[in-house]
Scaffold this motif. Structure first.
Motif, mmCIF file in Angstrom:
data_model
loop_
_atom_site.group_PDB
_atom_site.id
_atom_site.type_symbol
_atom_site.label_atom_id
_atom_site.label_comp_id
_atom_site.label_asym_id
_atom_site.label_seq_id
_atom_site.Cartn_x
_atom_site.Cartn_y
_atom_site.Cartn_z
ATOM 1 N N ILE A 1 0.846 -1.259 -0.109
ATOM 2 C CA ILE A 1 0.083 0.040 -0.146
ATOM 3 C C ILE A 1 0.825 1.274 -0.196
ATOM 4 C CG2 ILE A 1 -1.462 1.451 1.359
ATOM 5 C CD1 ILE A 1 -3.017 -1.257 2.294
ATOM 6 N N ASP A 2 0.837 2.176 -0.948
ATOM 7 C CA ASP A 2 1.247 3.243 -1.013
ATOM 8 C C ASP A 2 0.247 4.505 -0.839
ATOM 9 O OD1 ASP A 2 4.530 3.070 -2.177
ATOM 10 O OD2 ASP A 2 3.010 1.529 -2.630
ATOM 11 N N VAL A 3 0.749 5.338 0.105
ATOM 12 C CA VAL A 3 -0.320 6.589 0.364
ATOM 13 C C VAL A 3 0.865 7.737 0.188
ATOM 14 C CG1 VAL A 3 -1.818 7.718 1.667
ATOM 15 C CG2 VAL A 3 -1.655 5.269 1.874
ATOM 16 N N PRO A 4 0.317 8.514 -0.608
ATOM 17 C CA PRO A 4 1.413 9.759 -0.970
ATOM 18 C C PRO A 4 1.330 11.007 0.202
ATOM 19 C CG PRO A 4 -0.135 9.846 -2.391
ATOM 20 C CD PRO A 4 -0.363 8.717 -1.783
ATOM 21 N N ALA A 5 2.185 11.610 0.274
ATOM 22 C CA ALA A 5 2.247 12.778 1.361
ATOM 23 C C ALA A 5 1.120 13.578 1.077
ATOM 24 C CB ALA A 5 3.547 13.328 1.543
ATOM 25 N N ASN A 6 0.975 13.864 -0.417
ATOM 26 C CA ASN A 6 -0.205 14.875 -0.838
ATOM 27 C C ASN A 6 -1.276 13.969 -1.220
ATOM 28 O OD1 ASN A 6 1.038 13.508 -2.844
ATOM 29 N ND2 ASN A 6 0.897 15.513 -4.238
ATOM 30 N N TRP A 7 -1.701 13.082 -0.596
ATOM 31 C CA TRP A 7 -2.843 12.395 -0.743
ATOM 32 C C TRP A 7 -4.001 12.913 -1.244
ATOM 33 C CZ3 TRP A 7 -6.132 8.576 2.699
ATOM 34 C CH2 TRP A 7 -6.828 7.752 1.854
ATOM 35 N N ASN A 8 -4.739 12.686 -2.404
ATOM 36 C CA ASN A 8 -6.013 13.376 -2.780
ATOM 37 C C ASN A 8 -7.169 12.850 -2.082
ATOM 38 O OD1 ASN A 8 -6.005 11.234 -4.406
ATOM 39 N ND2 ASN A 8 -5.745 12.429 -6.341
ATOM 40 N N HIS A 9 -7.101 11.616 -1.508
ATOM 41 C CA HIS A 9 -7.961 10.845 -0.757
ATOM 42 C C HIS A 9 -8.687 9.982 -2.025
ATOM 43 C CE1 HIS A 9 -7.405 12.278 3.306
ATOM 44 N NE2 HIS A 9 -7.285 13.330 2.813
ATOM 45 N N SER A 10 -8.236 9.821 -3.100
ATOM 46 C CA SER A 10 -8.659 9.038 -3.844
ATOM 47 C C SER A 10 -7.729 7.584 -4.133
ATOM 48 C CB SER A 10 -9.036 9.627 -5.134
ATOM 49 O OG SER A 10 -10.088 10.348 -5.079
ATOM 50 N N LEU A 11 -8.238 6.650 -4.747
ATOM 51 C CA LEU A 11 -7.261 5.301 -4.620
ATOM 52 C C LEU A 11 -7.597 4.806 -5.917
ATOM 53 C CD1 LEU A 11 -6.263 2.933 -3.097
ATOM 54 C CD2 LEU A 11 -8.603 2.075 -3.089
ATOM 55 N N VAL A 12 -6.093 3.865 -6.218
ATOM 56 C CA VAL A 12 -6.012 3.212 -7.557
ATOM 57 C C VAL A 12 -5.792 1.676 -7.010
ATOM 58 C CG1 VAL A 12 -4.634 2.670 -9.454
ATOM 59 C CG2 VAL A 12 -5.186 5.010 -9.102
ATOM 60 N N VAL A 13 -6.372 1.073 -7.507
ATOM 61 C CA VAL A 13 -6.285 -0.518 -7.049
ATOM 62 C C VAL A 13 -5.541 -1.323 -8.429
ATOM 63 C CG1 VAL A 13 -7.583 -2.747 -7.018
ATOM 64 C CG2 VAL A 13 -8.590 -0.728 -5.683
ATOM 65 N N GLU B 1 -12.878 8.604 -4.604
ATOM 66 C CA GLU B 1 -12.913 7.861 -6.159
ATOM 67 C C GLU B 1 -11.879 6.638 -5.762
ATOM 68 O OE1 GLU B 1 -14.158 11.313 -9.290
ATOM 69 O OE2 GLU B 1 -11.914 10.869 -8.897
ATOM 70 N N THR B 2 -12.339 5.580 -6.560
ATOM 71 C CA THR B 2 -11.491 4.546 -6.718
ATOM 72 C C THR B 2 -11.367 4.026 -8.227
ATOM 73 O OG1 THR B 2 -12.203 3.800 -4.517
ATOM 74 C CG2 THR B 2 -11.099 1.982 -6.008
ATOM 75 N N TYR B 3 -10.139 3.967 -8.490
ATOM 76 C CA TYR B 3 -9.897 3.447 -10.084
ATOM 77 C C TYR B 3 -9.288 1.924 -10.102
ATOM 78 C CZ TYR B 3 -10.631 8.313 -11.499
ATOM 79 O OH TYR B 3 -11.270 9.830 -11.648
ATOM 80 N N PHE C 1 -2.398 9.959 -5.859
ATOM 81 C CA PHE C 1 -3.426 8.845 -5.504
ATOM 82 C C PHE C 1 -2.674 7.717 -4.653
ATOM 83 C CE2 PHE C 1 -5.405 10.839 -9.207
ATOM 84 C CZ PHE C 1 -6.912 10.343 -9.183
ATOM 85 N N ALA C 2 -3.565 7.136 -3.833
ATOM 86 C CA ALA C 2 -2.858 5.965 -2.984
ATOM 87 C C ALA C 2 -2.975 4.774 -4.080
ATOM 88 C CB ALA C 2 -3.632 5.790 -1.885
ATOM 89 N N VAL C 3 -1.945 3.910 -3.954
ATOM 90 C CA VAL C 3 -2.032 2.565 -4.832
ATOM 91 C C VAL C 3 -2.039 1.462 -3.945
ATOM 92 C CG1 VAL C 3 -0.760 1.483 -6.718
ATOM 93 C CG2 VAL C 3 -0.850 4.203 -6.675
ATOM 94 N N ILE C 4 -2.547 0.456 -4.047
ATOM 95 C CA ILE C 4 -2.754 -0.694 -3.442
ATOM 96 C C ILE C 4 -2.575 -1.723 -4.524
ATOM 97 C CG2 ILE C 4 -4.245 0.101 -1.503
ATOM 98 C CD1 ILE C 4 -6.362 -1.726 -2.693
#
Length: 387
Positions: free
Chosen positions: A56-68, A135-137, A98-101
């Protein structure tokens, strides 16, 4: 030990196809305490759920959206290092906030059966720990592109859109049967190089010694080598050699998971093996014909035959020449989407490049930007060359 739960998705589909009976049981959370690394760019969490590694990667400037993100076909188990940089296909999303999992899957090879529920479980874990994304992509490369398509067809509700990178999105049985037929043709032109195709030895591994043996055989019979290049759409003998070894490992993988041989070439008519039609005649007369095991065939059809029911936007990005997932058969999925009534939700683009999934990070980023514009401004990307 935490209790195990069966992940249920799209319950009607599960009940009608028997998916639930084939879906593995999954741990509720990480099997061991996760490793957390905080850096200037963000937070990286790595660990495992059951037998599947994850990151799981959550950026410091997280826009509170996610990429699976789904990774592609792999002959070896995936392991994630928290101090390693994200790869080119996932990094552009992270750089855009975007956070990436990513799940490493508990199976190697053609892993749709486990990758789909394990990744969905990881998404739910992320939501519980880090909060509901705005949002989740969904995105993925190669087999991961097929998983992107499959996810949007079967479980679209959590997602707003998907990015398919060099994905094998035509029916699995179509492309795998084609590869099976190609290996049978190779055995006709170059007998004795490989072990049996049915059953393929389960201990088969790709190795350089075999590669050199194949290359020597191709060099010794240039007309037959040219026929194999034509049949497989490859440019060089090295590509043919690598593809034949890859196919052989893949056939062993399919036969093991399906419980028999899923493929046949009884009704496959070989064409394009030479400008001389007599080469085609001889090949079709002389190639060994195989029958499929019905139960094994049904397993491959389950994992996975697309429906074309694409209710969310999906942008596909391909190279013009791809030796593993040719771009031309991808038009079949476009037709399936059209026939299902969702043609406006699928756009196919390409870049001027050769090789499997060789688009660079900048091109992936531009494709993702177009997907965002599609979602936020209803600006449908232009099909064709990536602008």
């Amino acid at each position: 030990m935490r209790p195990v739960v069966l992940l249920l998705i799209s319950s009607l589909w599960l009940a009608t196809t028997g998916f639930a009976q084939r879906t593995p049981e999954i741990e509720e959370g990480p099997s061991t305490p996760p490793n957390i690394l905080k850096t200037q760019s963000g937070t990286v969490e790595t660990g495992s759920m059951g037998n599947a590694a994850y990151r799981i990667d959550v950026p410091a400037n997280w826009n509170h959206s996610l990429v699976v993100f789904y990774h592609g076909y792999s002959e070896r188990s995936f392991h994630y290092r928290s101090d390693a940089q994200l790869h080119d296909q996932a990094r552009p999303m992270f750089q855009r906030g975007f956070a990436v999992i990513q799940s490493g899957y508990s199976q190697t090879g053609w892993a749709l059966q486990t990758a789909y529920p394990e990744t969905e479980h990881l998404r739910k874990y992320f939501t519980k720990k880090y909060g509901q994304p705005k949002e989740t992509y969904v995105a993925g490369g190669s087999m991961g592109g097929a998983l992107t398509m499959m996810t949007l067809e079967l479980n679209p509700k959590p997602y707003v859109a998907g990015l398919d990178l060099c994905g094998a999105v035509e029916p699995t049985y179509e492309w795998a049967s084609r590869r099976f037929a190609w290996r049978a043709a190779f055995d006709y032109f170059f007998p004795g190089i490989f072990p049996p195709l049915v059953p393929t030895p389960q201990d088969f591994i790709e190795n350089d010694g075999l590669r050199q043996k194949i290359l020597a055989a191709l060099k010794a019979k240039p007309a037959a080598a040219a026929s194999m290049r034509d049949i497989t759409y490859e440019h060089t003998d090295l590509q043919v050699a690598n593809l034949m070894m890859y196919i052989t490992w893949q056939m062993a993988d399919f036969q093991r998971k399906a419980g028999g041989n899923p493929f046949e070439n009884r009704n496959y008519i070989y064409t394009r093996s030479s400008e001389d039609p007599h080469t085609d005649y001889a090949l079709n007369d002389g190639v060994r014909r195989y029958a499929a095991d019905d139960k094994a065939r049904k397993w491959v059809a389950t994992w996975y035959t697309p429906t074309g029911k694409l209710t969310r936007p999906m942008l596909a990005l391909h190279t013009v020449f791809d030796p593993l997932v040719p771009a031309t058969p991808m038009t079949l999925y476009g037709r399936m989407v059209e026939e299902a009534g969702f043609g406006n939700n699928y756009v196919q683009t390409y870049v001027h490049r050769e090789g499997h999934c060789t688009m660079n990070a900048d091109e992936v980023g531009r494709a993702f930007d177009q997907l965002l514009l599609w979602v936020h401004q209803k600006k449908i990307p232009q099909a064709g060359l990536l602008r």
